[in-house]
Motif scaffolding. Structure first.
Motif, PDB file in Angstrom:
ATOM      1  N   PHE A 191       0.819  -1.209   0.000  1.00 42.36           N
ATOM      2  CA  PHE A 191       0.000   0.000   0.000  1.00 42.36           C
ATOM      3  C   PHE A 191       0.857   1.265   0.000  1.00 42.36           C
ATOM      4  N   SER A 194      -1.600   6.601   1.243  1.00 41.95           N
ATOM      5  CA  SER A 194      -3.050   6.805   1.372  1.00 41.95           C
ATOM      6  C   SER A 194      -3.800   5.501   1.609  1.00 41.95           C
ATOM      7  N   GLY A 195      -3.069   4.400   1.680  1.00 43.80           N
ATOM      8  CA  GLY A 195      -3.720   3.120   1.911  1.00 43.80           C
ATOM      9  C   GLY A 195      -4.226   2.455   0.641  1.00 43.80           C
ATOM     10  N   GLU A 196      -3.798   2.968  -0.519  1.00 41.33           N
ATOM     11  CA  GLU A 196      -4.213   2.347  -1.792  1.00 41.33           C
ATOM     12  C   GLU A 196      -3.307   1.163  -2.128  1.00 41.33           C
ATOM     13  N   LEU A 208      -8.081  -9.325   0.483  1.00 39.55           N
ATOM     14  CA  LEU A 208      -8.391  -8.162   1.296  1.00 39.55           C
ATOM     15  C   LEU A 208      -9.899  -7.952   1.453  1.00 39.55           C
ATOM     16  N   GLU A 209     -10.634  -8.175   0.356  1.00 36.97           N
ATOM     17  CA  GLU A 209     -12.084  -7.941   0.423  1.00 36.97           C
ATOM     18  C   GLU A 209     -12.786  -8.951   1.349  1.00 36.97           C
ATOM     19  N   GLU A 212     -13.923  -7.968   5.065  1.00 37.78           N
ATOM     20  CA  GLU A 212     -15.194  -7.295   5.386  1.00 37.78           C
ATOM     21  C   GLU A 212     -16.174  -8.231   6.096  1.00 37.78           C
ATOM     22  N   TYR A 233      -1.795   1.546   6.488  1.00 39.21           N
ATOM     23  CA  TYR A 233      -2.708   0.399   6.410  1.00 39.21           C
ATOM     24  C   TYR A 233      -4.018   0.680   7.140  1.00 39.21           C
ATOM     25  N   LYS A 235      -5.695   3.232   7.317  1.00 39.89           N
ATOM     26  CA  LYS A 235      -6.626   4.062   6.542  1.00 39.89           C
ATOM     27  C   LYS A 235      -7.700   3.195   5.888  1.00 39.89           C
ATOM     28  N   ARG A 236      -7.387   1.928   5.664  1.00 41.55           N
ATOM     29  CA  ARG A 236      -8.353   1.029   5.036  1.00 41.55           C
ATOM     30  C   ARG A 236      -9.276   0.370   6.023  1.00 41.55           C
ATOM     31  N   ARG A 237      -8.889   0.371   7.314  1.00 44.69           N
ATOM     32  CA  ARG A 237      -9.503  -0.554   8.265  1.00 44.69           C
ATOM     33  C   ARG A 237     -10.081   0.101   9.512  1.00 44.69           C
TER      34      ARG A 237
END
Ligand code: BG6
Length: 256
Positions: A191, A194-196, A208-209, A212, A233, A235-237
């Protein structure tokens, strides 16, 4: 003095929660970049959380590799609540030494907790062809279903470059990570700040998906050197728990 320390740690936990925008943070004293015992303390804290968050039955815990999660395994002790637990590796081979591989950690956890385990035997550096043929194997599909049914995931977070080097990644991959400014790594994904997602290791297991759908996710990562990686990391969670150390916490909070 001790009360004051506890108070300071609690304050720092609140600050870090706000800064990272996540729901739960636990900080142990010290910096694991400097002292090995600090990683063990993170392991101990994570074990306490695992016990608190277990469901009454049918627990399936997926774990990643790395020294931080190996420290969690080391701290596990038999517990009536953990006995029926099934441990599985989160993803297939990601280029670790045997003692830090997800398979090894998961077998150690099961032995220590007196639970059971299933392994995922997938070589590192899968080609597309190999990946496609492996994923259609019934035995691989069986274990994959179990992994995707995990009720809890325990994972590490790494610095992008350090992880790519540890995995003997090609100079092409190293160059790509550098060009695209990778700072963090988790689950074989890389990543930017920005967590992309900018790169991903091809292997079988949790994507990763899939996270959820998993009710409880705990990251264990510390040391001032991981400050940027942890921040990126997270930033995504937003919905997850972080176990870290004072070294990483102070370094994140000191950044502007
Ligand atoms: C690896 C995982 O095994 O461990 C990575 O595949 C993770 O996703 C890394 O970032 C963390 O390692 P450590 O030793 O810093 O805990």
């Amino acid at each position: 003095v001790v009360m004051k320390d506890v108070f300071q740690t609690r304050t720092m936990e609140e600050e870090l929660k706000t800064r990272l925008g996540i729901k739960d943070v636990h900080i142990v004293p010290g910096d694991s970049d400097e002292y090995a015992w600090v990683q063990k303390e993170m392991g101990r804290t994570c074990v306490t959380l695992i016990k608190q968050r277990m469901a009454a039955e049918n627990n399936v815990i997926a774990v990643t590799g790395g020294t931080s999660i190996a420290a969690v395994a080391e701290m596990l002790v038999p517990d009536s609540g953990l006995k029926e637990t099934l441990f599985v590796p989160a993803r297939g081979g990601l280029g670790e030494q045997v003692e830090n591989q997800a398979n090894t950690i998961c077998a150690t956890m099961a032995r220590k907790a007196m639970g059971s385990y299933r392994l995922l035997h997938v070589p590192d550096q899968l080609s597309k062809e190999a990946y496609e043929s492996l994923i259609s194997e019934p035995s691989v599909q069986d274990i994959l279903r179990l992994i995707q049914s995990a009720t809890m995931v325990i994972h590490g977070i790494g610095e992008a470059e350090a992880m790519a080097i540890r995995r003997n990644s090609s100079s092409r991959v190293l160059g790509e990570l550098k060009d695209k400014k990778a700072v963090a790594e988790a689950f074989g994904y890389y990543f930017n700040q920005s967590g992309e997602i900018i790169h991903k290791v091809l292997t079988i297991g949790l994507q990763l998906e899939d996270l959820e759908e998993i009710p409880c996710i705990i990251a264990v990562a510390g040391g001032a050197s991981k400050a940027e990686a942890i921040e990126a990391y997270m930033k995504r969670r937003p919905n997850q728990t972080l176990v870290t150390d004072e070294g990483a916490a102070r370094a994140i909070l000191a950044k502007n």
